[in-house]
Each structure stands twice: as structure tokens, then as C-alpha cells.
Design a protein around this motif. Sequence first.
Motif, mmCIF file in Angstrom:
data_model
loop_
_atom_site.group_PDB
_atom_site.id
_atom_site.type_symbol
_atom_site.label_atom_id
_atom_site.label_comp_id
_atom_site.label_asym_id
_atom_site.label_seq_id
_atom_site.Cartn_x
_atom_site.Cartn_y
_atom_site.Cartn_z
ATOM 1 N N UNK A 7 0.803 -1.238 0.000
ATOM 2 C CA UNK A 7 0.000 0.000 0.000
ATOM 3 C C UNK A 7 0.827 1.275 0.000
ATOM 4 N N UNK A 8 2.063 1.233 0.492
ATOM 5 C CA UNK A 8 2.881 2.444 0.552
ATOM 6 C C UNK A 8 3.412 2.913 -0.787
ATOM 7 N N UNK A 9 3.317 2.095 -1.834
ATOM 8 C CA UNK A 9 3.787 2.503 -3.158
ATOM 9 C C UNK A 9 2.836 3.566 -3.703
ATOM 10 N N UNK A 10 3.357 4.658 -4.293
ATOM 11 C CA UNK A 10 2.470 5.699 -4.844
ATOM 12 C C UNK A 10 1.436 5.114 -5.801
ATOM 13 N N UNK A 11 0.210 5.626 -5.770
ATOM 14 C CA UNK A 11 -0.876 5.027 -6.568
ATOM 15 C C UNK A 11 -0.571 4.909 -8.055
#
Length: 295
Positions: A7-11
Motif C-alpha cells: 500500500x505504501x507505493x504511490x498510486x
Amino acid sequence: MGVVVEPGVPPEIAGMLRANAPLLARVRSGWVPPVSPPAPRRRSPSSVALLAATPVVLALMAVLLESPAAPAGFVLLGAFMLVVLVKTSTLGEAPVIERPYERTVYEQARLHDGRYLLPDDFDEEARAVLLRAQRAIGGVLRSHVNAEGLLDGARNAVMLPEQEWEIARLLAKLAALRADHRELLDRGVAPEVAAVIEPLERALATSEAAVVARVEALERYAGHVADAERAYHAREQIEELRARLPRYEELLAESGADGLSVPELERLAEDADQLERVLRRSVSSAHEAFRYLEG
């Protein structure tokens, strides 16, 4: 199932990774896309024409400067110098080279290595468990009761993707250990090693049971949300019918049949109240299940 991204990866990067599972598999296997060579600079036709016209312009200026029309020669000289200055200022501009899409995906895959998982990271058992978790999470996030704020939408949006990633990460580890374990057994186990194998198998089974318990908790939460969703839609339909009730009553009154059917119509109000209570209970149960997930 597709690519699972932390989830921490940029969208925008996460979307790129999810859309390129085959390319990520090639990167994982060692493939490197070629680096595009810089585009050769070419002289524009206007530059060639300017160079060809230079001797002619210089000769004409010399004639004009030696004649009574010397002022015209100075004007021509100034105009020509302006053209030369404008053209030379653009010669140093390098052409814009677009990087190939595959190269961009490759660089992002390398940059975020370890923050995404591919379908090949899971064996059949792990894939089945992960799909159960993803179905439960998707059902909650796509529900109207979540969108309408009857659940804690903000916490769902944060915690459920974290749950998916953590479950996927553990399942990938389990799948890798299971593969190693099966390979060891296929080679044959010496009697001295057999005593060690059983505790390792118990560790695998216990870890898998713990991950499945997480998934079952998600499924229970999704089940409560599904109950609330059904009550929500039923309540909407009842409210729509109640809004139409005066027209039906008017028709019955005009036809002289209102004494026969009014009780049945009035039951709509009772049904709406009952569905409201069911919805509140379902939402309350969903909140309880959510708290269990956090614990």
C-alpha cells in the motif's frame, strides 16, 4: 489474481505495476530492456538555406555600402544579423527523447523490488487463500454502506489493503518454503533427518492455519457488511414504495376499494422500521468484526 502491491507505493506507480505482470516477470528473470540511443541531430532546411544565402547577402551589403544607398545596406546588415542570432540560439536545443514505456516499467520494478508480488510467487494453495481474502476485501470496499459512510470508510481504505498485503506476503513465504520442503522430500530424506522434518511440517501447517484465520476474520467482516448491504437496498426500496403510497391511496379512495387494501399498504411503514433495525444491527456487527481484525 494479479500483481499485489504494498500500500505504501504511490498510486500511479502501483497502477503501472499491476498492469504489467508479464513484463515484471521478465524483469524478475533477468531481462533488461535496451537503452535507447540519442537521436542524431539534423540540420533543418532553414539552417542550410541560411548558410547558402550568407555569401550573397554579404556581397549585396558591400555593394550597398559603397553606393549612395548605404543606409539600406546597414538596414540589411541588421536584419541579417538578427536572423543569424535567432537561428543560432535554437541550434543548441537538444531534441526531446521519450523513454520507451518498457524502460520506465523496468526502472520502477527495480526501484520498488520487494514491494510487489507476482502470481508466480504463490502456489495453488496460497493462491486460493489469497483470492478468498481479495474477494472479501473487494466486497467491503465496493459496498454502498461503505461508500455512504455507514462503515468507517477511511479506516477500511487504509487497513484492508494493508491486510491484503500482509496476507499475500505471508502466503508467498509459505509457498516458497513449501516448494523447498517438497524438493527436499523428493530427493529422499535420511533416517537421521526424519526426526527434524516433522516439526518443520508442523511449523508450516501452524503458520498456514494462522494466515487462514486472518482470512476467515476478513470473510466474517465481509459477511456482516453483505447483510448490511442487503438491508440497505431493501430499505431503499421500501422508502421508494412509501413515497408512492399516497398515489395508491388516492386511487383506492376514488375506486371505493380503500377499506380492503389499506392495512396491507400500511404494513410498508412497519417493514421500513424493521429493515432500519436490521440495518443498524448489521452495521453494528460489522463494526465489531472490524475491531476484531484490528486486534
